[in-house]
Design a protein around this motif. Structure first.
Motif, PDB file in Angstrom:
ATOM      1  N   ASN A   1      -4.005  10.484   1.788  1.00 17.91           N
ATOM      2  CA  ASN A   1      -3.515  10.256   2.036  1.00 17.91           C
ATOM      3  C   ASN A   1      -2.655   9.231   1.048  1.00 17.91           C
TER       4      ASN A   1
ATOM      5  N   HIS B   1     -17.940   4.891   1.690  1.00 16.30           N
ATOM      6  CA  HIS B   1     -17.411   5.407   2.566  1.00 16.30           C
ATOM      7  C   HIS B   1     -17.722   7.152   3.715  1.00 16.30           C
TER       8      HIS B   1
ATOM      9  N   ASP C   1       0.787  -1.515  -0.176  1.00 16.15           N
ATOM     10  CA  ASP C   1       0.305   0.369  -0.144  1.00 16.15           C
ATOM     11  C   ASP C   1       1.261   1.151   0.439  1.00 16.15           C
TER      12      ASP C   1
ATOM     13  N   ARG D   1     -13.820  10.172   5.840  1.00 17.60           N
ATOM     14  CA  ARG D   1     -12.644   9.125   5.887  1.00 17.60           C
ATOM     15  C   ARG D   1     -12.489   8.791   4.054  1.00 17.60           C
TER      16      ARG D   1
ATOM     17  N   HIS E   1     -14.974   7.203  -4.474  1.00 20.27           N
ATOM     18  CA  HIS E   1     -14.390   6.347  -2.647  1.00 20.27           C
ATOM     19  C   HIS E   1     -15.938   7.084  -1.890  1.00 20.27           C
TER      20      HIS E   1
ATOM     21  N   ARG F   1     -10.092  11.470   4.028  1.00 23.45           N
ATOM     22  CA  ARG F   1      -8.772  11.745   4.534  1.00 23.45           C
ATOM     23  C   ARG F   1      -8.045  10.752   3.178  1.00 23.45           C
ATOM     24  N   ASP F   2      -7.876   9.183   3.282  1.00 22.75           N
ATOM     25  CA  ASP F   2      -7.630   8.614   2.026  1.00 22.75           C
ATOM     26  C   ASP F   2      -7.656   9.032   1.024  1.00 22.75           C
ATOM     27  N   THR F   3      -8.049   9.763   0.248  1.00 23.83           N
ATOM     28  CA  THR F   3      -7.919  10.465  -1.070  1.00 23.83           C
ATOM     29  C   THR F   3      -6.233  10.961  -0.738  1.00 23.83           C
TER      30      THR F   3
END
Length: 245
Positions: A104, A93, A54, A97, A89, A100-102
């Motif tokens: 990260n 979600h 990842d 989330r 996404h 933050r995921d985008t």
């Protein structure tokens, strides 16, 4: 079946780059890596190497990239391509989330992909995938913001790393017909180009050391012009042009 830009680049380099003897793929999905290797790995003169990881995991990426340096030596070209669509996404979600995921993956994932080899001075050329969404981020909220960060990072690194003779290029695609586009902005497919055509354009631009590789040209010029207009003017124009039937 639509391929992503990353897989299409692997295929193009595998088939057309005569000097590419070893091509290394990093992705969090081992299943997808194995599928790409199985589909392409037929040339005895070339080697496809896969590493499941990842890109958002900084320590794991550093470990893998150090292993690559120790095993294969200098990396000729590193393409930092990992990214997700905030719009897609956020469908599965929470808002928190998804944001933050985008960030990260799209921002930290790029940093994690390029910094270890920069520190070791073990890479000759770096290609960072941004997006035309960086020019007019209001058209792709959150995603466009992350791509603005990546675009600025690429420009800074190109200038800062010149003294170390490390070439940095930026790739700014518009609509390319990939699973991400069909899942997040299907209305843009009719204006898109194939991922294989995109790979050809990128390959040529990197070979010529083009600072920023922008394609398709029409959407690139249009979004660049939008970036100079006030939001209250640019936003309705973009909706009319890009979202009309």
């Amino acid at each position: 079946m639509f391929l992503g830009i990353g897989e299409s680049l692997v295929e193009y380099y595998y088939k057309h780059c005569l000097s590419c003897r070893t091509i290394i793929l990093i992705s969090r999905s081992q299943e997808k890596l194995e599928a790409v290797k199985k589909r392409l790995n037929s040339n005895p003169d070339k080697q496809l190497v896969i590493y499941p990881c990842d890109v958002a995991d900084a320590d794991a990426m550093k470990t893998i990239l150090f292993q690559i340096k120790e095993t294969y030596g200098q990396v000729d070209i590193l393409i930092a391509n990992a990214g997700i669509s905030f719009r897609q996404h956020s469908l599965t979600h929470t808002f928190d989330r998804a944001v933050r995921d985008t960030f990260n993956i799209n921002v930290n994932g790029v940093i994690n992909s390029v910094m270890p080899l920069i520190e070791l001075k073990s890479v000759s050329q770096i290609a960072i995938v941004s997006s035309q969404a960086a020019y007019a981020p209001f058209m792709s909220p959150i995603y466009g913001c992350t791509k603005q960060c990546v675009l600025s990072l690429g420009r800074d690194l190109r200038r800062l790393l010149a003294k170390d003779r490390i070439i940095v290029n930026i790739i700014s695609p518009g609509p390319v017909i990939t699973p991400m586009l069909t899942g997040s902005a299907p209305e843009s497919v009719k204006r898109g180009i194939s991922s294989i055509k995109a790979a050809e354009i990128i390959y040529d631009g990197l070979r010529r050391n083009q600072e920023e590789i922008v394609f398709p040209a029409f959407t690139g010029v249009f979004q660049y012009m939008l970036s100079y207009l006030p939001y209250f003017i640019a936003e309705p124009i973009s909706k009319y042009i890009f979202q009309k039937p």
